[in-house]
Design a protein around this motif. Structure first.
Motif, short mmCIF file in Angstrom:
data_model
loop_
_atom_site.label_atom_id
_atom_site.label_comp_id
_atom_site.label_asym_id
_atom_site.label_seq_id
_atom_site.Cartn_x
_atom_site.Cartn_y
_atom_site.Cartn_z
N ILE A 255 -3.63 3.06 -1.39
CA ILE A 255 -3.97 2.70 -2.82
C ILE A 255 -2.95 0.60 -2.72
O ILE A 255 -2.01 1.34 -2.27
CB ILE A 255 -4.23 3.14 -3.23
CG1 ILE A 255 -5.28 4.45 -3.35
CG2 ILE A 255 -4.23 2.23 -5.15
CD1 ILE A 255 -5.15 4.64 -4.45
N ARG B 16 -8.92 0.20 -1.41
CA ARG B 16 -8.63 1.69 -1.63
C ARG B 16 -8.49 1.59 0.13
O ARG B 16 -10.25 0.89 0.35
CB ARG B 16 -9.15 2.35 -1.87
CG ARG B 16 -8.69 3.02 -3.42
CD ARG B 16 -9.95 3.70 -3.86
NE ARG B 16 -9.69 5.06 -3.87
CZ ARG B 16 -9.04 6.41 -3.22
NH1 ARG B 16 -8.32 6.14 -4.65
NH2 ARG B 16 -9.60 7.28 -3.17
N TYR C 204 0.89 -1.59 0.05
CA TYR C 204 0.03 -0.04 0.21
C TYR C 204 0.98 1.41 0.65
O TYR C 204 1.86 1.23 1.23
CB TYR C 204 -0.65 0.36 1.58
CG TYR C 204 -2.01 -0.95 0.89
CD1 TYR C 204 -3.64 -0.54 0.62
CD2 TYR C 204 -2.02 -2.09 1.33
CE1 TYR C 204 -4.87 -1.31 0.65
CE2 TYR C 204 -2.84 -3.29 0.99
CZ TYR C 204 -4.57 -2.85 0.82
OH TYR C 204 -5.03 -3.62 0.68
N GLU D 4 -9.65 5.32 2.59
CA GLU D 4 -9.89 6.05 2.83
C GLU D 4 -10.10 7.23 3.88
O GLU D 4 -11.21 6.48 4.67
CB GLU D 4 -10.83 6.68 1.42
CG GLU D 4 -11.47 6.75 1.06
CD GLU D 4 -12.38 6.65 -0.29
OE1 GLU D 4 -12.08 7.43 -1.55
OE2 GLU D 4 -12.97 5.97 -0.74
N ALA E 90 -6.02 8.29 1.28
CA ALA E 90 -5.53 7.42 0.93
C ALA E 90 -4.64 6.27 0.71
O ALA E 90 -3.50 7.08 0.74
CB ALA E 90 -6.80 7.16 -0.32
N GLU F 13 -2.27 7.68 -1.31
CA GLU F 13 -2.09 8.29 -2.99
C GLU F 13 -1.39 10.34 -2.39
O GLU F 13 -1.13 10.68 -2.23
CB GLU F 13 -3.66 8.36 -2.79
CG GLU F 13 -4.65 8.80 -3.87
CD GLU F 13 -5.63 9.30 -3.66
OE1 GLU F 13 -6.56 8.19 -4.85
OE2 GLU F 13 -6.42 9.32 -2.82
#
Length: 754
Positions: free
Chosen positions: A721, A728, A711, A730, A719, A714
């Motif tokens: 991702i 996701r 991960y 977020e 978030a 973003e």
């Protein structure tokens, strides 16, 4: 003019230069016989931080030497913030940042002197939950004026070479070196892993850890009894009362007799009830309801008449004044008054006669206040309701469903009252009618208050319940629902009415004051909210801050942002002048409704009693002092009670933190861990911060526990991702989590996605 004021006036002159004691003596044209008095006043001013001593024993104002005095507040990283002393009549000064290497031998909350460095622009960082400013002041500690603590509590540990105590407070960043347990003189000798009390020795060299001497063993670290004792020692709280106080308390009658009722308004036949938390130990207030002619309704706001049993300048009174207020720790209370009074004769328990001071408000059918009367009264409560029961009576039409609601456990409360299933149908119907009628007026009062610009800062609270052994057993989120608001509105009305009455009578009193916030802090708040894409105008305009608070009700990070708004406001205090209450948008406000747990309210009751006799020509009631308060005493009393209240608030927060950690630590030990609903509040490179929806516990889900993918944060920073699956996480998203680990020392809880 007092000598202290003359000294300060001299130092404030534009042509003043630092002077030693003899120079001050000459400039003030004092006689030799005044020399000792001058030295005493200088010492007091230095201790208070209003004057500083510089080289060659000269004295001046701190600002003249680029010095600032104040309380230093540490972070776990070792850096600190100095909160400058506020001089009377002067605006609040901005905080001073102190880097870890510049803290010298200061400890958290010490009163210190800091030498300022030149200001420099501050780099704007990623939002962290703290307000930001375009410039900052920095400095270094050069002197300790006063240690906040002479003792501290912690966990006894050892290495191969020496023993040391790890302080409970993570803001005390240095371990304390101690001698071997066998050399402590304590019997039995402390063991590794015990929670101990350490008396601090003088610490003068920063590169050497502070030293101390073990003076008491509290028990095994993390056991409920030891943690409880640790809080008592840290905040100087005492569960016991001096012998003289206990003797006076034991002499107080346990029942209201005929003589006690003399010259009081008898309201025992009027429908009366109390509404309190499940675990309430004492009951300060009750409400009554009378249907008058012309469709008017008189609502009685009845407050326990503690002054009937605690007279001025008795041992009971002096101890109550010293404590200032009761302190409500998780699962227990450190009372201001002995239990025989606080839970007994003073407490407005169900189905017994009780003495009260009453504010009787007559409402027209449309909700307008028609008339207000005051009285010394005697009441008899028909029912002790919990908030849960009152809420059900308000919202549930099926009385059989209401009847099934349980009473609170006996070990958690001072009085359980009759069970609802023991009441007749008629009694339940009457209760429901009374509660709904009371809410119909309370709701109108609330709407009127909000229309005048009162800030809706009420937020859900975490309520922790303990089992019979003292361990955290369950956690509930307590909403400020209609049952709470019902009581709140009538208490606010009584407090405001009494404050306005005493002010108009020009009687010295204690007022509850909430000053307007500093414009600079509101500007900083506006910039901070903008980082969360919350556009707002001038927050100095009350309507704008009301609008923002309403907006935050539905914002995914609304809870944390509302806390940030609270931090931008000033702390409410007691004061001898009626300077208004910003948060409530009230010109006149005092504390009148909780004399069992707040000494300020007991003081107001005495002044109020004087008012009834002197201005309303009501007869004196037996055994109750009705005295005017000297204006000078009101000022010193206000300051003292503000400090005791702050101490209790900090102790209560500490208790909640410890019990939250205890609860989740026990949860982490389970083979089958509970799933908790949570909301993502913030995402970072190293993980996401979540808040549990029920307990409002806050913690980190570290990115290393997200093992199904790699991960990344973003670009927008809102978030995380997954690289492969594109899953996701977020801000604002609801997820299920389980406890991963708990660090009791750092006071941190880590979770993982369930």
């Amino acid at each position: 003019m007092k000598l202290r004021d003359r000294i300060l006036k001299l130092m404030h002159r534009a042509d003043f230069v630092p002077l030693d004691a003899r120079g001050l003596e000459r400039n003030l044209q004092l006689q030799k016989r005044d020399r000792r008095k001058l030295e005493l006043e200088i010492r007091r001013l230095v201790d208070a931080g209003q004057v500083v001593r510089i080289k060659r024993d000269r004295y001046c104002l701190p600002s003249d030497a680029d010095l600032v005095t104040g309380r230093i507040r540490f972070r776990q990283s070792g850096s600190a913030i100095l909160m400058p002393d506020r001089m009377e009549g002067e605006p609040e000064s901005p905080a001073v940042k102190v880097d870890a290497e510049d803290t010298s031998v200061a400890m958290h909350d010490d009163h210190v002197v800091v030498r300022l460095r030149s200001e420099r622009p501050r780099k704007r960082a990623r939002p962290t939950g703290r307000s930001v400013a375009p410039r900052e002041r920095r400095g270094r500690v050069i002197r300790i004026l006063e240690r906040k603590r002479t003792t501290l509590t912690g966990n006894l540990q050892k290495t191969k070479l020496f023993h040391f105590v790890v302080p409970d407070d993570p803001r005390i960043i240095h371990d304390i070196y101690v001698s071997a347990p066998a050399e402590s003189g304590l019997k039995p000798a402390p063991r590794i892993g015990d929670k101990v009390v350490v008396k601090l020795l003088e610490w003068t060299q920063r590169h050497v850890n502070p030293e101390g001497r073990m003076v008491e063993v509290l028990g095994r670290t993390n056991e409920p009894s030891a943690e409880f004792k640790g809080i008592l020692r840290k905040f100087n709280l005492d569960t016991t009362f001096p012998q003289a106080v206990a003797e006076e308390a034991n002499a107080v009658p346990t029942e209201v007799g005929p003589r006690d009722r003399k010259n009081r308004l008898d309201l025992r036949s009027v429908p009366t009830l109390t509404i309190d938390p499940d675990d309430a130990k004492d009951f300060d207030d009750a409400l009554s309801l009378e249907y008058l002619s012309g469709k008017n309704i008189r609502i009685g706001i009845h407050i326990a008449d503690v002054g009937a049993y605690v007279n001025p300048d008795t041992a009971l009174d002096r101890e109550a004044q010293k404590r200032g207020n009761s302190t409500y720790l998780v699962g227990t209370v450190i009372p201001m008054l002995p239990e025989s009074l606080s839970n007994g004769i003073c407490s407005l328990r169900e189905d017994v006669d009780r003495l009260v001071k009453s504010v009787l408000v007559t409402f027209a059918k449309n909700g307008r206040v028609q008339n207000v009367e005051f009285a010394n009264s005697v009441i008899r409560s028909n029912k002790r309701l919990t908030y849960r029961q009152a809420y059900a009576l308000l919202n549930e039409d099926d009385l059989e469903a209401v009847r099934k609601l349980p009473r609170p456990p006996a070990h958690q409360t001072g009085s359980i009252g009759r069970a609802l299933d023991a009441l007749t149908r008629r009694e339940l119907e009457d209760l429901q009618k009374w509660v709904r009628q009371l809410w119909s007026f309370a709701s109108r009062l609330r709407k009127q208050r909000m229309a005048k610009g009162s800030l809706e800062l009420d937020m859900p609270e975490t309520k922790i319940y303990v089992d019979k052994d003292g361990y955290a057993d369950r956690i509930e989120k307590v909403e400020n629902d209609e049952s709470h608001q019902l009581i709140e509105e009538f208490m606010l009305l009584a407090n405001e009415t009494v404050a306005r009455t005493l002010k108009n009578a020009r009687l010295p009193a204690l007022y509850r004051v909430h000053d307007e916030p500093d414009p600079e802090k509101l500007d900083d708040l506006r910039e901070f909210l903008a980082t969360f894409e919350i556009a707002c105008g001038d927050l100095k305009n009350r309507k704008e801050i009301v609008r923002v608070l309403k907006l935050l009700k539905t914002h995914p990070q609304g809870h944390l942002l509302r806390i940030q708004i609270l931090r931008s406001l000033k702390r409410a205090v007691y004061r001898s002048s009626p300077d208004g209450h910003y948060g409530l948008s009230k010109t006149d406000y005092t504390h009148f409704t909780s004399p069992i747990r707040r000494y300020s309210d007991l003081v107001i009751h005495r002044v109020f009693g004087f008012f009834l006799v002197r201005f309303r020509n009501q007869p004196r009631v037996p055994g109750v002092s009705a005295i005017a308060m000297p204006a000078g005493k009101a000022a010193t009393m206000s300051e003292h009670l503000s400090l005791t209240e702050q101490n209790s608030t900090e102790a209560e927060r500490e208790s909640v933190k410890i019990k939250l950690l205890e609860f989740f630590e026990r949860e982490a030990r389970k083979k089958r861990r509970t799933r908790f609903d949570a909301v993502i509040l913030e995402t970072r490179n190293h993980g996401m911060f979540v808040e549990l929806t029920e307990s409002m516990a806050y913690g980190l889900v570290h990115v290393s526990t997200l093992v199904d993918d790699l991960y990344k944060l973003e670009a927008g920073g809102t978030a995380l991702i997954g690289r492969r699956k594109r899953r996701r996480y977020e801000v604002g998203q609801q997820i299920s989590v389980q406890v991963e680990r708990v660090d009791r020392f750092k006071r941190q809880i880590d979770f993982r996605v369930a």
